[in-house]
Design a protein around this motif. Structure first.
Motif, PDB file in Angstrom:
ATOM      1  N   ALA A  29       0.703  -1.244  -0.004  1.00  0.00           N
ATOM      2  CA  ALA A  29      -0.089   0.125   0.265  1.00  0.00           C
ATOM      3  C   ALA A  29       0.967   1.142  -0.134  1.00  0.00           C
ATOM      4  CB  ALA A  29      -0.899   0.164   1.252  1.00  0.00           C
ATOM      5  N   THR A  30       0.487   2.074  -0.779  1.00  0.00           N
ATOM      6  CA  THR A  30       1.195   3.345  -0.856  1.00  0.00           C
ATOM      7  C   THR A  30       0.393   4.658  -0.402  1.00  0.00           C
ATOM      8  OG1 THR A  30       0.913   3.733  -3.165  1.00  0.00           O
ATOM      9  CG2 THR A  30       2.917   2.517  -2.414  1.00  0.00           C
ATOM     10  N   TYR A  31       1.046   5.719  -0.169  1.00  0.00           N
ATOM     11  CA  TYR A  31       0.290   7.189  -0.057  1.00  0.00           C
ATOM     12  C   TYR A  31       1.228   8.228  -0.860  1.00  0.00           C
ATOM     13  CZ  TYR A  31       3.678   9.037   3.183  1.00  0.00           C
ATOM     14  OH  TYR A  31       4.604   9.614   3.889  1.00  0.00           O
ATOM     15  N   ARG A  32       0.347   9.249  -0.957  1.00  0.00           N
ATOM     16  CA  ARG A  32       0.878  10.428  -1.783  1.00  0.00           C
ATOM     17  C   ARG A  32       1.518  11.362  -0.798  1.00  0.00           C
ATOM     18  NH1 ARG A  32      -0.368  15.274  -3.457  1.00  0.00           N
ATOM     19  NH2 ARG A  32       0.074  16.080  -5.456  1.00  0.00           N
ATOM     20  N   PRO A  33       2.709  11.489  -0.617  1.00  0.00           N
ATOM     21  CA  PRO A  33       3.226  12.614   0.275  1.00  0.00           C
ATOM     22  C   PRO A  33       2.869  14.094  -0.300  1.00  0.00           C
ATOM     23  CG  PRO A  33       5.005  11.786  -1.021  1.00  0.00           C
ATOM     24  CD  PRO A  33       3.792  10.853  -1.407  1.00  0.00           C
TER      25      PRO A  33
END
Ligand code: MOS
Length: 705
Positions: free
Chosen positions: A146-150
């Motif tokens: 899972a990733t997120y957008r900084p």
């Protein structure tokens, strides 16, 4: 602070091969590095601190049993989260150690042992028994985390950019390159490991904290550490007279600096010494995140780019965000009407990543420049001609004119030096004995940066001599030498008329030795102070008069995009039986503005090229996902290029002066040498063998089929 509008410096000693100002101290062993300061510098009867590190990747410290350690005859104290002095500011979860029981990565500091000698402290640390409540962790960067957008990427760039319609352009493109490129974890490994000496005192009823620290910026250490202890900046002093390299790992204070300050808080003023071991550096002092770059290039059959996309996946630490700007060079490198870049982070229970020489540009340009080589092959074009066809008129990112974009001249000069014209156009077409032989090229770029917050002081010493002061640090780059040259020219005297003082936070404020910005930032401040000094005090000033100033912003500079450029050429020989790869020739040609000192600048370029070669062939930190730590944590298992790997490495530069950027005409040289170099090696290895490798390092197994 008085601001001075700077004007270009008339060059006299700038451009000369002045010997290193500190060369004699260094080669004779007289230079004092952080750990070595003693009584002469006020470090009397120090205690030694050893770090106890977490053996789990995530969880809570259940119990610290210090009894055995405290029974050691030389151990004075064990400090853990239950008895450590409290910090006033604990927002930075990397730095705010021993304030609670949380463990966020394997290797985190969970206790400190103080003893009369380093050996006893180390023995004591081995006797501390820490038990944990273990929680599940995730320490592996994969395609499917899972990733997120900084919110932004390092230092404060846009996370994503988009122009035009990339998907439509790719659909219509006559040639498409659609590939994934990977770069591994890498660790900085400067020759001098990190070390800090700290002691507390009371002056006029106020607490003071003094340090010798191996850092790239003494003021930066004050700015981050002083508030944690509730100190005003003037209650803290940091000095770093000699630093044995950093490559970014000493660009910001890491947790060991806070550990030294915390430990010293408990000793009634007795100094403490803390040396980070080489192995501890692999968890505590930053590293280059691994990256996964998905690159899509769309082009017409003649190689003209119509679309460029660079989508990056990388990782950060769950305890503190670090978002590398890997796709940033893709935004400005080549012309294409449709373009898109993005960065996404997986949050892992791992040590905190940080800067490593050309963070962003190094891994990003590996991906982009190998992709360009693939596009050249797909179009049947020479890779230099492909770049000629995609040279932008304006900066594709900002729409501004480039101030001084000479990429094509770098490519052409390098092509002559490397006899590029005789290169076979087909891959895998030259064999010498057991070796496939090929050549490759890649472009390099690095933004020209000047940091805010710099000032300098000029004081007349009488009889034509001047004391010049700025708190900047020379981490081995030659800053002491080039700042002396700049000060001499700005005051129109010989370099030996300058007494330069640096590397002390009591001196006028200086930004970090990072981002290839030091000479530009500090040199401009010195020129500002020198020019104002002359305006105020004339050519024959009385001894003792002084001027402190910083440079006024030049609003006219805002109309340009300032970047340096380069071209790297490599020859690779790959053994047809073993896959062994050798690089007998490596040559970089650079456009970096005016070179202040050809000797120290050449060392920066060659050092960068060697580090890029090392990344190309060797460097890879292997993180064991089961335990969360890097297992290759010494120089026997984390390979860096050594003498026998470095053959014919050359660097040269175009004669130029960029006075729109700095009054010296310089733009910075520290990092561009590593950019593109691993790509040039990979492209040469492809040309030699016909095997396209899209990950670093290029190990022998990848060439065996
Ligand atoms: Mo350099 S990695 O900007 O210290």
């Amino acid at each position: 602070m008085t601001e001075q509008v700077v004007s270009p410096v008339r060059v006299r000693s700038v451009g000369r091969r002045l010997d290193r100002a500190d060369g004699r101290e260094k080669v004779t062993g007289a230079a004092t590095y952080a750990f070595e300061h003693g009584e002469a510098d006020g470090v009397v009867d120090p205690l030694h601190v050893w770090l106890v590190q977490s053996t789990v990747a995530k969880g809570r410290v259940a119990r610290v049993d210090s009894a055995a350690a405290l029974s050691h005859p030389e151990v004075e104290a064990v400090i853990d989260h239950t008895n450590a002095p409290r910090l006033e500011d604990t927002d930075d979860r990397e730095l705010a150690i021993l304030q609670d029981d949380a463990v966020g990565f394997r290797g985190q500091i969970v206790a400190l042992v103080l003893a009369g000698s380093a050996e006893a402290a180390r023995e004591g640390a081995a006797l501390v028994d820490v038990s944990y409540d273990v929680e599940p962790h995730e320490a592996e960067l994969r395609e499917d985390n899972a990733t997120y957008r900084p919110d932004s990427v390092n230092p404060d760039m846009e996370t994503d950019t988009e122009d035009g319609d990339v998907d439509a352009a790719l659909e219509q493109a006559e040639v498409v390159v659609d590939q994934t490129y990977r770069t591994p974890y890498e660790h900085n490994n400067p020759l001098e490991p990190h070390a800090t000496i700290a002691w507390w005192d009371t002056v006029d009823g106020r607490s003071t904290l003094s340090m010798f620290d191996s850092t790239q910026g003494v003021h930066g250490v004050v700015q981050s550490v002083a508030p944690m202890f509730g100190l005003e900046p003037d209650q803290m002093r940091v000095r770093a007279p000699y630093v044995g390299g950093g490559f970014g790992s000493k660009g910001e204070a890491h947790a060991h600096v806070v550990a030294a300050a915390l430990a010293a808080r408990t000793t009634n003023g007795r100094p403490v010494k803390l040396a980070v071991t080489r192995q501890q550096m692999f968890a505590l002092t930053g590293y280059r995140t691994a990256t996964i770059s998905h690159v899509r290039l769309g082009a017409r059959a003649d190689g003209t780019l119509t679309a460029i996309e660079h989508a990056v996946k990388e990782q950060s630490s769950a305890i503190k965000e670090y978002a590398e700007q890997t796709a940033s060079p893709t935004r400005m490198m080549y012309a294409a009407p449709n373009r898109r870049t993005s960065h996404r982070l997986a949050l892992l229970d791992v040590a905190v990543p940080s800067w490593m020489r050309a963070p962003g540009e190094m891994p990003g340009m590996f991906a982009h420049e190998v992709a360009m080589d693939e596009l050249a092959a797909a179009c049947g074009l020479d890779p230099i001609e492909l770049r000629v066809r995609n040279e932008p008129d304006l900066d594709p990112e900002t729409g501004k004119p480039f101030n001084n974009r000479r990429l094509l001249e770098c490519l052409q000069r390098g092509a002559e030096r490397f006899d590029w014209a005789s290169r076979p156009s087909e891959a895998r077409s030259l064999q010498e004995g057991d070796w496939w032989v090929g050549t490759g090229v890649a472009a390099a770029t690095y933004p020209a940066m000047k940091m805010p917050g710099n000032s300098a002081r000029v004081r007349s010493l009488g009889e034509g001599r001047y004391a010049v002061a700025i708190g900047s640090v020379d981490i081995g780059t030659g800053a002491r030498t080039v700042l002396t040259q700049i000060a001499a020219d700005a005051l129109e005297v010989e370099p030996d008329a300058i007494d330069l003082a640096i590397a002390d936070s009591r001196l006028p404020s200086a930004s970090v030795a990072g981002g290839s910005s030091g000479t530009s930032s500090w040199g401009t401040a010195i020129v500002a102070a020198a020019q104002l000094f002359r305006a105020d005090h004339g050519e024959a000033p009385d001894a003792g008069v002084e001027t402190t100033a910083s440079a006024a912003d030049d609003p006219a500079a805002d109309q340009y995009a300032f970047h340096s450029f380069g071209a790297v050429f490599a020859e690779a020989r790959v053994n047809r039986w073993t896959g062994e790869i050798r690089v007998p020739r490596l040559h970089g040609v650079y456009s970096v503005g005016r070179v202040i000192n050809p000797m120290t600048a050449r060392s920066q370029f060659v050092g960068g090229l060697v580090m890029g070669l090392s990344a190309g062939l060797f460097e890879e930190s292997y993180r064991d996902p089961r335990f969360g730590h890097v297992v290759t944590q010494d120089l026997a298992t984390y390979h860096v290029a050594s003498h026998a790997d470095v053959l014919d490495v050359g660097a040269e530069w175009l004669e130029e002066s960029d006075e729109a950027f700095t009054p010296m005409g310089s733009r910075g040289v520290g990092e561009i040498g590593i950019v593109g170099t691993a790509a040039a090696v990979a492209n040469a290895a492809y040309h030699a063998t016909g095997t396209r490798v899209r990950s670093l390092p290029l190990t022998a197994d990848l060439f065996l089929d």
